[in-house]
Design an enzyme around this catalytic site. Structure first.
Site, PDB file in Angstrom:
ATOM      1  N   GLN A  65      21.009 -16.569  29.280  1.00  0.00           N
ATOM      2  CA  GLN A  65      22.220 -16.632  28.458  1.00  0.00           C
ATOM      3  C   GLN A  65      21.872 -16.776  26.974  1.00  0.00           C
ATOM      4  O   GLN A  65      22.751 -16.754  26.132  1.00  0.00           O
ATOM      5  CB  GLN A  65      23.078 -17.832  28.892  1.00  0.00           C
ATOM      6  CG  GLN A  65      23.537 -17.761  30.337  1.00  0.00           C
ATOM      7  CD  GLN A  65      24.253 -19.010  30.804  1.00  0.00           C
ATOM      8  OE1 GLN A  65      23.944 -19.526  31.872  1.00  0.00           O
ATOM      9  NE2 GLN A  65      25.213 -19.508  30.058  1.00  0.00           N
ATOM     10  N   ARG A  87      29.641 -24.498  33.347  1.00  0.00           N
ATOM     11  CA  ARG A  87      30.925 -23.989  32.843  1.00  0.00           C
ATOM     12  C   ARG A  87      31.690 -25.073  32.080  1.00  0.00           C
ATOM     13  O   ARG A  87      32.867 -25.317  32.315  1.00  0.00           O
ATOM     14  CB  ARG A  87      31.770 -23.408  33.978  1.00  0.00           C
ATOM     15  CG  ARG A  87      32.733 -22.354  33.458  1.00  0.00           C
ATOM     16  CD  ARG A  87      33.369 -21.508  34.516  1.00  0.00           C
ATOM     17  NE  ARG A  87      34.251 -20.541  33.853  1.00  0.00           N
ATOM     18  CZ  ARG A  87      34.900 -19.585  34.482  1.00  0.00           C
ATOM     19  NH1 ARG A  87      34.782 -19.427  35.769  1.00  0.00           N
ATOM     20  NH2 ARG A  87      35.676 -18.762  33.822  1.00  0.00           N
ATOM     21  N   CYS A  88      30.962 -25.748  31.201  1.00  0.00           N
ATOM     22  CA  CYS A  88      31.618 -26.745  30.354  1.00  0.00           C
ATOM     23  C   CYS A  88      30.749 -26.970  29.133  1.00  0.00           C
ATOM     24  O   CYS A  88      29.588 -26.585  29.110  1.00  0.00           O
ATOM     25  CB  CYS A  88      31.835 -28.056  31.081  1.00  0.00           C
ATOM     26  SG  CYS A  88      30.361 -29.041  31.318  1.00  0.00           S
ATOM     27  N   GLU A 132      35.828 -21.998  29.692  1.00  0.00           N
ATOM     28  CA  GLU A 132      35.495 -23.104  30.591  1.00  0.00           C
ATOM     29  C   GLU A 132      36.623 -24.098  30.799  1.00  0.00           C
ATOM     30  O   GLU A 132      36.516 -25.001  31.628  1.00  0.00           O
ATOM     31  CB  GLU A 132      34.261 -23.818  30.029  1.00  0.00           C
ATOM     32  CG  GLU A 132      33.080 -22.868  29.954  1.00  0.00           C
ATOM     33  CD  GLU A 132      31.933 -23.386  29.121  1.00  0.00           C
ATOM     34  OE1 GLU A 132      32.202 -24.116  28.148  1.00  0.00           O
ATOM     35  OE2 GLU A 132      30.792 -23.085  29.447  1.00  0.00           O
TER      36      GLU A 132
END
Ligand code: CDP
Length: 788
Positions: free
Chosen positions: A222, A372-373, A742
């Site tokens: 990523q 996802r945060c 998110e």
């Protein structure tokens, strides 16, 4: 999450036609596993069955006898080049391959290099490793007890398993508020270890070209640029300088934070390629992925909340044990070892707060992924939303009314929280009101009261979360010293078509579509005339990558700023072409015209052509710009979610009957993509609330290491999500946008947990740790005397 933008979603589709690239042999080839190079070798990994054990001997003879096996790489081999340890993103150290002992079950022990994937797998199975088991430490509380075995014996001065202590806020003011409080509530909350479980596992193809003296790595990352720099810093001493490293991150089948760190497999593949001069492919299988990397949460929290008699919240106090496994490899900004956990006052106007976190080593794989945060914001949201609900129930006040009373009010923005954050904008009451109207809150409360009389268990849960995304202002945010800005470089070609490259990397969020939309809006060039590219460090401008919903707040802003720079130059060229003063020109998307003479105009395409054929003397040719955008602040998206559950008193099963999600991410660039992000995020919030958990037995055997026992929600368990939005623009973002990718994963678990506790509150249930499984609920119901 939409895995890939389609023409239906955004109109742009997938702009990079990799089908035509000879490196990809399959028609659809866009993922790392699709990279096929002549003479490619395959790497498989031998993994430890023990959670803590000395390595006595690694016998490679049988493996080397397997046809096709070329080499077995051990820690001893890497130690010759000082590559057996590597730094983590939190400046701890992590083994690439062990020399003395293993620290968790499924740890990499050796790599087997072969001419085919099958030979590599057979070779890995034939490596014989003799271990001497050591005492295993799984419970972080026990890890801190005096006399607990010290795990990091590689750190010479380490006498315990404590990693760091970190605290934030005003302790004295918080303690004072608690001593003066009329009501307090206290709860132990455990957020278990979970796994990102993305569709695509991790992997890479490393190719060291001896002729060009250049390493190219196609990898599931990523953050390609940061990885390039880390590789250069770690392997510079063996000749891998940064300009000789190219990281390519092709399409990614879901990242969710799990593809930010460097895992041993990547490094072993690179080392193997450098040594052999051949391309080396390493792809995890599903169980390796589930057992060895990409873990999140594992926070043991004790939270206390204080209020006045009238229900005004006054203070929050939190102590936390953060179980990081055997090394601190979390991907947090350097300054914040507990990530952004200290946004834990959430949407509420608390005057005092203090938060303490202690990092602990255990015999588990590295944890702390920002799943996802935005770096631990899920942990923060879950804590405050559970605690606010607990307080409301304790006071006998409706949880919606209680939230409305304590919300930070619209006129208080920009709002400085007790823990030092400056919230940019918000209107929490509007989002909650909209959610209540959409779900029919009053009617549901009436229905609940009637059902309760009949002994039926129905609950309504609210989560009114505040997110914190867009890391970050570089004065506070860096990873391993790399400042957290992000970038966009745009070039307009003579014929008016454009290419834009970014330092971020989409993993299915549709950047190809939304970035093109931003540029189209700013420049008046049709979106389909703009090619968006990310993920190749040889071409893209430097950036910190995509995670923590930072792409729109940071790189999206960079796109707007770069486009405006292009427009500034375009204005000068237009003035020259139209023989007018710059100030006399008016811009409307796509063209400049002379004030009062709309027929005298030049389109952006005319101007682009002139930039290469007829530009003013003394001006440089070309029409391009780059922006390295350093945001002045984070953005604070928010939302209110309301969930209705029915609990089966016979089986303990929780059924989510309705779920309304109102999100506010400021100005929306692409409504359909935002809706897709919210839908996927809600499902990823449902998952840990009801199903997912990675746990370990007392000798460190993983539970949840395959999809048989790590339960992902399917279409059967997933309810129909009812979504909507309010729009409160960010005052500092060039487009007024905030991140959204998110929000739903962050906000949803608390709404579900609150709903279940709400259903059982009258029975004396005060808290249930997620995942709220039928077994847990069934047991609680029996304890409370419910028989069916
Ligand atoms: O960093 P990441 O891409 O995961 O998160 P994001 O910035 O929240 O964006 C996720 C997707 O939603 C991207 O395609 C964004 O451009 C889009 N988005 C949008 O259309 N409008 C917003 N206000 C925020 C995001």
């Amino acid at each position: 999450m939409a895995l890939r933008t389609t023409p239906e979603v955004g109109g742009m589709g997938h702009s990079i036609k990799r089908k035509e690239d000879p490196r990809f042999i399959r028609g659809r080839g866009t993922y790392v596993d699709d990279v096929q190079l002549p003479g490619m070798l395959y790497l498989d990994i031998v993994r430890s069955p023990h959670a803590h054990a000395k390595i006595i001997k690694i016998d490679t003879a049988k493996a080397m006898a397997v046809p096709g096996v070329l080499a077995v790489i051990t820690g001893q081999d890497l130690a010759k080049y000082n590559l057996h340890w590597m730094p983590t993103l939190m400046s701890d150290t992590q083994m690439v391959l062990p020399v003395e002992k293993v620290m968790y079950q499924a740890q990499e022990v050796a790599g087997v290099l072969a001419t085919s994937r099958y030979a590599a797998a057979d070779g890995a199975a034939a490596v014989q490793v003799e271990y001497e088991p050591l005492p295993v430490v799984i419970d972080p509380k026990k890890a801190l007890e005096p006399g607990a075995p010290v795990l990091r014996t590689d750190k010479k001065d380490k006498k315990d398993n404590h990693i760091w202590h970190w605290e934030w806020g005003d302790r004295a003011a918080t303690d004072r508020a608690f001593s003066e409080a009329a009501v307090t509530v206290k709860e132990d909350i455990y957020l278990p270890r979970i796994h990102v479980a993305s569709i695509e596992t991790c992997g890479c193809v490393a190719h060291f070209d001896k002729v060009l003296d250049k390493l190219t790595v196609w990898m599931t990352t990523q953050a390609p640029h940061a990885i390039r720099t880390v590789f250069a810093l770690v392997a510079g001493h063996v000749g891998l300088a940064e300009h000789k490293i190219r990281i390519i991150s092709p399409d990614i089948g879901g990242g969710f934070g799990g593809k930010v760190p460097v895992y041993p497999g990547y490094v072993i593949a690179v080392a193997a390629s450098v040594l052999t001069g051949k391309p080396v492919k390493w792809i995890e299988d599903r169980m390796e992925n589930l057992q060895a990397d990409s873990f999140a949460r594992d926070y043991h929290i004790t939270a206390e909340l204080a209020a006045k008699k009238d229900g005004t919240l006054t203070a929050l106090r939190i102590k936390t044990l953060a179980d990081h496994g055997y090394t601190d490899a979390a991907a947090n900004p350097s300054k914040f070892p507990a990530g952004l956990f200290h946004v834990c006052t959430g949407s509420y106007d608390l005057k005092a707060a203090h938060v303490e976190v202690d990092g602990v080593y255990t015999n588990k794989p590295p944890g702390g992924i920002a799943y996802r945060c935005s770096f631990r914001v899920t942990e923060a949201v879950h804590t405050i939303e559970r605690m606010v609900d607990l307080m409301a129930h304790q006071l006998g006040v409706d949880p919606a009314e209680f939230r409305m009373k304590n919300f930070v009010k619209p006129e208080q923005f920009p709002y400085k929280s007790a823990l030092g954050w400056e919230y940019d904008s918000g209107n929490y009451g509007a989002a909650l009101t909209k959610a209540m109207d959409m779900i029919g809150y009053a009617d549901l409360r009436r229905e609940q009261a009637e059902k309760r009389k009949r002994g039926q268990l129905m609950g309504i849960g609210i989560s009114s979360f505040t997110e914190i995304v867009g890391a970050g202002p570089s004065k506070h945010f860096d990873i391993l010293g790399l400042k957290m800005f992000d970038s966009c470089e745009i070039r307009i070609h003579p014929t008016g078509k454009a290419i834009a490259r970014f330092g971020t990397k989409s993993q299915g969020q549709g950047h190809e579509t939304t970035y093109a939309q931003i540029l189209a809006e700013e420049l008046g060039i049709p979106a389909q005339d703009i090619q968006v590219e990310e993920g190749d460090t040889d071409t893209a401008p430097y950036g910190l990558g995509t995670y923590a919903s930072r792409s729109t707040p940071v790189a999206g802003a960079a796109a707007a700023v770069a486009a405006r720079k292009v427009r500034d130059k375009a204005r000068k060229i237009a003035a020259y072409l139209l023989e007018a003063a710059e100030d006399d020109l008016v811009w409307e998307p796509g063209k400049f015209s002379v004030k009062g003479a709309p027929n005298k105009s030049k389109t952006i395409q005319d101007i682009a052509f002139a930039a290469y054929t007829n530009h003013p003397q003394g001006m440089e040719a070309g029409l391009e710009a780059v922006s390295y955008y350093d945001p002045p602040n984070l953005t604070y998206p928010f939302g209110s979610y309301i969930c209705v559950v029915d609990v089966d008193s016979g089986t303990g099963e929780v059924k989510v009957r309705r779920f309304v999600a109102i999100d506010d991410c400021g100005n929306i660039i692409n409504p359909m993509i935002v809706q897709g992000q919210v839908h996927g995020g809600l499902t990823m919030g449902l998952a840990p609330a009801l199903f997912e958990e990675i746990s370990y037995d007392e000798i460190g055997n993983i539970r949840g290491g395959s999809f048989i026992d790590y339960l992902l929600p399917t279409a059967m368990e997933t309810p129909k999500w009812e979504t909507g939005h309010t729009v409160t623009p960010s005052p500092h973002h060039p487009l007024g946008a905030k991140g959204v990718g998110e929000s739903a994963t962050v906000g949803a678990p608390a709404a579900i947990a609150n709903a279940v506790v709400d259903a059982l509150w009258h029975l004396g249930v005060r808290h249930i740790d997620i995942p709220i499984t039928p077994a847990k609920v069934w047991k609680l119901l029996r304890e409370k005397g419910v028989t069916e």
